[in-house]
Design a protein around this motif. Structure first.
Motif, PDB file in Angstrom:
ATOM      1  N   GLN A 105     -12.675  -6.245   2.910  1.00 46.98           N
ATOM      2  CA  GLN A 105     -11.699  -6.512   3.970  1.00 46.98           C
ATOM      3  C   GLN A 105     -10.311  -6.790   3.372  1.00 46.98           C
ATOM      4  N   LEU A 106     -10.277  -7.502   2.247  1.00 47.16           N
ATOM      5  CA  LEU A 106      -9.001  -7.839   1.602  1.00 47.16           C
ATOM      6  C   LEU A 106      -8.323  -6.581   1.050  1.00 47.16           C
ATOM      7  N   ASP A 107      -9.145  -5.630   0.588  1.00 45.04           N
ATOM      8  CA  ASP A 107      -8.641  -4.323   0.148  1.00 45.04           C
ATOM      9  C   ASP A 107      -7.736  -4.401  -1.083  1.00 45.04           C
ATOM     10  N   CYS A 108      -8.036  -5.351  -1.972  1.00 46.30           N
ATOM     11  CA  CYS A 108      -7.258  -5.438  -3.216  1.00 46.30           C
ATOM     12  C   CYS A 108      -7.869  -4.487  -4.247  1.00 46.30           C
ATOM     13  N   ASP A 109      -7.118  -4.212  -5.324  1.00 46.65           N
ATOM     14  CA  ASP A 109      -7.644  -3.343  -6.385  1.00 46.65           C
ATOM     15  C   ASP A 109      -8.430  -4.136  -7.420  1.00 46.65           C
ATOM     16  N   PHE A 110      -7.986  -5.362  -7.679  1.00 46.73           N
ATOM     17  CA  PHE A 110      -8.677  -6.243  -8.627  1.00 46.73           C
ATOM     18  C   PHE A 110      -8.747  -7.648  -8.043  1.00 46.73           C
ATOM     19  N   PHE A 111      -9.768  -8.387  -8.471  1.00 48.74           N
ATOM     20  CA  PHE A 111      -9.938  -9.777  -8.048  1.00 48.74           C
ATOM     21  C   PHE A 111     -10.596 -10.497  -9.215  1.00 48.74           C
ATOM     22  N   VAL A 112     -10.082 -11.665  -9.588  1.00 49.49           N
ATOM     23  CA  VAL A 112     -10.654 -12.376 -10.736  1.00 49.49           C
ATOM     24  C   VAL A 112     -11.119 -13.774 -10.327  1.00 49.49           C
ATOM     25  N   PHE A 113     -12.096 -14.288 -11.059  1.00 55.96           N
ATOM     26  CA  PHE A 113     -12.621 -15.625 -10.750  1.00 55.96           C
ATOM     27  C   PHE A 113     -13.289 -16.222 -11.989  1.00 55.96           C
ATOM     28  N   SER A 114     -13.556 -17.536 -11.919  1.00 58.89           N
ATOM     29  CA  SER A 114     -14.297 -18.250 -12.960  1.00 58.89           C
ATOM     30  C   SER A 114     -15.520 -18.899 -12.323  1.00 58.89           C
ATOM     31  N   LYS A 167       0.817  -1.225   0.000  1.00 47.13           N
ATOM     32  CA  LYS A 167       0.000   0.000   0.000  1.00 47.13           C
ATOM     33  C   LYS A 167       0.854   1.280   0.000  1.00 47.13           C
ATOM     34  N   ALA A 168       1.972   1.229   0.693  1.00 48.56           N
ATOM     35  CA  ALA A 168       2.809   2.426   0.836  1.00 48.56           C
ATOM     36  C   ALA A 168       3.357   2.900  -0.500  1.00 48.56           C
ATOM     37  N   TYR A 169       3.332   2.030  -1.504  1.00 51.77           N
ATOM     38  CA  TYR A 169       3.986   2.360  -2.781  1.00 51.77           C
ATOM     39  C   TYR A 169       2.969   2.539  -3.914  1.00 51.77           C
ATOM     40  N   SER A 170       1.707   2.695  -3.588  1.00 43.75           N
ATOM     41  CA  SER A 170       0.634   2.827  -4.586  1.00 43.75           C
ATOM     42  C   SER A 170       0.650   1.674  -5.586  1.00 43.75           C
ATOM     43  N   THR A 171       1.097   0.525  -5.112  1.00 43.32           N
ATOM     44  CA  THR A 171       1.095  -0.669  -5.974  1.00 43.32           C
ATOM     45  C   THR A 171      -0.351  -1.034  -6.312  1.00 43.32           C
ATOM     46  N   ILE A 172      -0.588  -1.414  -7.569  1.00 43.65           N
ATOM     47  CA  ILE A 172      -1.911  -1.941  -7.938  1.00 43.65           C
ATOM     48  C   ILE A 172      -1.899  -3.432  -7.599  1.00 43.65           C
ATOM     49  N   THR A 173      -2.849  -3.862  -6.791  1.00 46.14           N
ATOM     50  CA  THR A 173      -2.849  -5.252  -6.337  1.00 46.14           C
ATOM     51  C   THR A 173      -3.952  -6.044  -7.035  1.00 46.14           C
ATOM     52  N   VAL A 174      -3.544  -7.206  -7.554  1.00 45.81           N
ATOM     53  CA  VAL A 174      -4.469  -8.074  -8.293  1.00 45.81           C
ATOM     54  C   VAL A 174      -4.471  -9.441  -7.601  1.00 45.81           C
ATOM     55  N   VAL A 175      -5.642  -9.937  -7.254  1.00 45.63           N
ATOM     56  CA  VAL A 175      -5.727 -11.246  -6.617  1.00 45.63           C
ATOM     57  C   VAL A 175      -6.410 -12.214  -7.581  1.00 45.63           C
ATOM     58  N   ASP A 176      -5.721 -13.318  -7.884  1.00 45.42           N
ATOM     59  CA  ASP A 176      -6.316 -14.379  -8.688  1.00 45.42           C
ATOM     60  C   ASP A 176      -7.115 -15.254  -7.721  1.00 45.42           C
ATOM     61  N   GLY A 177      -8.413 -15.076  -7.761  1.00 47.85           N
ATOM     62  CA  GLY A 177      -9.286 -15.790  -6.816  1.00 47.85           C
ATOM     63  C   GLY A 177      -9.964 -17.007  -7.418  1.00 47.85           C
ATOM     64  N   ALA A 178      -9.415 -17.518  -8.537  1.00 50.67           N
ATOM     65  CA  ALA A 178     -10.071 -18.654  -9.209  1.00 50.67           C
ATOM     66  C   ALA A 178     -10.302 -19.804  -8.220  1.00 50.67           C
ATOM     67  N   GLN A 179      -9.323 -20.049  -7.335  1.00 49.93           N
ATOM     68  CA  GLN A 179      -9.456 -21.181  -6.414  1.00 49.93           C
ATOM     69  C   GLN A 179     -10.036 -20.784  -5.055  1.00 49.93           C
ATOM     70  N   SER A 180     -10.023 -19.510  -4.739  1.00 52.65           N
ATOM     71  CA  SER A 180     -10.505 -19.123  -3.397  1.00 52.65           C
ATOM     72  C   SER A 180     -11.981 -18.740  -3.407  1.00 52.65           C
ATOM     73  N   PHE A 181     -12.508 -18.402  -4.581  1.00 57.38           N
ATOM     74  CA  PHE A 181     -13.874 -17.870  -4.662  1.00 57.38           C
ATOM     75  C   PHE A 181     -14.869 -18.759  -3.910  1.00 57.38           C
ATOM     76  N   MET A 182     -14.826 -20.071  -4.174  1.00 60.41           N
ATOM     77  CA  MET A 182     -15.786 -20.963  -3.516  1.00 60.41           C
ATOM     78  C   MET A 182     -15.290 -21.424  -2.149  1.00 60.41           C
TER      79      MET A 182
END
Ligand code: PMP
Length: 403
Positions: free
Chosen positions: A210-219, A187-202
């Protein structure tokens, strides 16, 4: 409770080569409850119309039902509906994001990935790096296949990355990553955060606020839903700052031969006729997930996982890879120097469906210095009988191979 739930999944009762099916490939795609199958066929039988267009009743009703699933999904992930974009799946979502974020990259920029990433979370970034001169750096992990969390946090502070893109849970090994602390560190570096949630979604039902990510993807198909559908969450302002990806009808405000203006997110990223039946089927999948006793099922899944791990540990020559302490219920193992494909093929003759190979994680296999593994991936609809069948089939398979 599990036996009751299993009745909802018609394919679990299929005979494969005259053997009852033991389905252990849910990380590739989950089986579908009857309610999802019914929602898809109900649409084509009784509701079929295009959305967002007609003044006629069928189209208006289809639009209402289609958009209601966006609400349901936003609720499931605890974000706002305008931050949800429908795509063809996690791969499509990652391509959209990597394409869009390319504009902010240059040769001083660093993209941080982990060694556990699926090819879908590597190749789009490699393409972006090739276009812009950005550098890809990979987080450290042990030779057994566990992320070195403390060293990863330190590396993030050192690199101040432009982008951090990491899987919430590994499809190859099942490891759950503490993505929250990696996101917080960046967060301190204005990093764009992407979470691949394909396996965590379910398996983990992530709360994205709460996770506070910028992007999250799923199938959708990895969470009881139909194939060919997925999506992404993106922060509204960030989504609107990205360039358009695919273009065409529906995503425009005005078109003339002198130029085109585009709509805001999410429509900006949804050109053409969408996967309407898929979205309605996924709505039924979300209803199903929302209506089951989730905590009890997570406990059941974890107990099965531990039962499986302890049984496998009793078989001499079996090596389990990855983090068995933090896992969504995926066991990835090798047996001495036997080829993973031979073991999976023999297991199949017992009705046991496992995946073998590199699981679209070739860099991870290279890191572990193995060609591939046999992957047993669980879902809440597995039962102890499945595990017992698998273990005795594996013991007989090993006896055959050793003869
Ligand atoms: N990321 C992970 C972690 C996955 O497990 C998968 C599917 N195996 C993908 C991305 C790609 O998903 P899809 O093939 O549905 O686009």
């Amino acid at each position: 409770m599990i036996e009751q739930l299993r009745k909802d999944f018609p394919l679990l009762h299929k005979l494969v080569d005259e053997q009852p099916l033991c389905y252990f490939d849910s990380a590739a795609t989950t089986q579908k409850p009857q309610s999802v199958i019914d929602a898809v066929s109900h649409f084509y039988q009784l509701e079929n119309a295009n959305v967002h267009r007609g003044a006629h009743t069928l189209s208006a009703d289809a639009t209402t039902k289609y958009e209601a699933v966006r609400d349901k999904l936003a609720q499931y992930l605890n974000v706002h509906r305008s931050e949800i974009v429908w795509t063809k799946g996690a791969t499509d979502s990652l391509n959209l994001i990597a394409h869009g974020l390319s504009d902010m990259l240059n040769q001083d920029a660093v993209i941080v990935l982990s060694p556990f990433e699926h090819h879908a979370n590597i190749v789009p970034w490699q393409q972006a790096a090739a276009r812009t001169g950005a550098k890809i750096v990979v987080l450290p992990a042990s030779k057994e296949g566990v992320l070195d969390h403390n060293a990863s946090i330190k590396l993030i502070h050192k690199l101040k990355p432009a982008i951090l893109s990491i899987c919430h849970a590994s499809n190859a090994l099942g490891n759950i990553h503490d993505v929250k602390s990696l996101i917080d560190a960046s967060k301190a570096y204005s990093t764009i955060t992407v979470v691949d949630g394909a396996q965590s979604f379910m398996h983990l039902k992530p709360d994205l606020t709460q996770l506070d990510c910028d992007f999250f993807v799923f199938s959708a198909h990895k969470a009881l839903g139909p194939t060919g559908l997925g999506g992404l969450f993106g922060r509204f302002n960030l989504l609107n700052s990205l360039p358009v990806y695919q273009t065409g009808g529906e995503m425009i405000d005005t078109v003339s031969f002198s130029g085109t203006t585009f709509r805001q997110a999410p429509e900006k990223f949804e050109p053409g006729t969408p996967n309407i039946s898929g979205v309605l089927g996924f709505g039924a999948a979300l209803d199903y997930l929302n209506n089951i006793e989730r905590d009890a099922l997570i406990e059941h899944e974890y107990a099965l996982y531990q039962y499986l791990v302890s049984n496998l540990k009793n078989i001499a020559g079996v090596k389990i890879w990855g983090d068995t302490a933090h896992n969504i219920g995926v066991v990835s193992f090798t047996y001495k120097n036997e080829h993973h494909f031979d073991i999976a093929t023999l297991l199949n003759t017992y009705g046991v469906a496992v995946r073998s190979g590199h699981h679209c994680t070739q860099p991870l296999m290279a890191h572990l210095n193995i060609p591939g593994t046999i992957r047993v991936s669980l879902a809440f609809y597995n039962n102890q009988q499945d595990i017992d069948t698998f273990i005795s089939a594996l013991i007989e398979t090993i006896e055959m191979l050793e003869e």
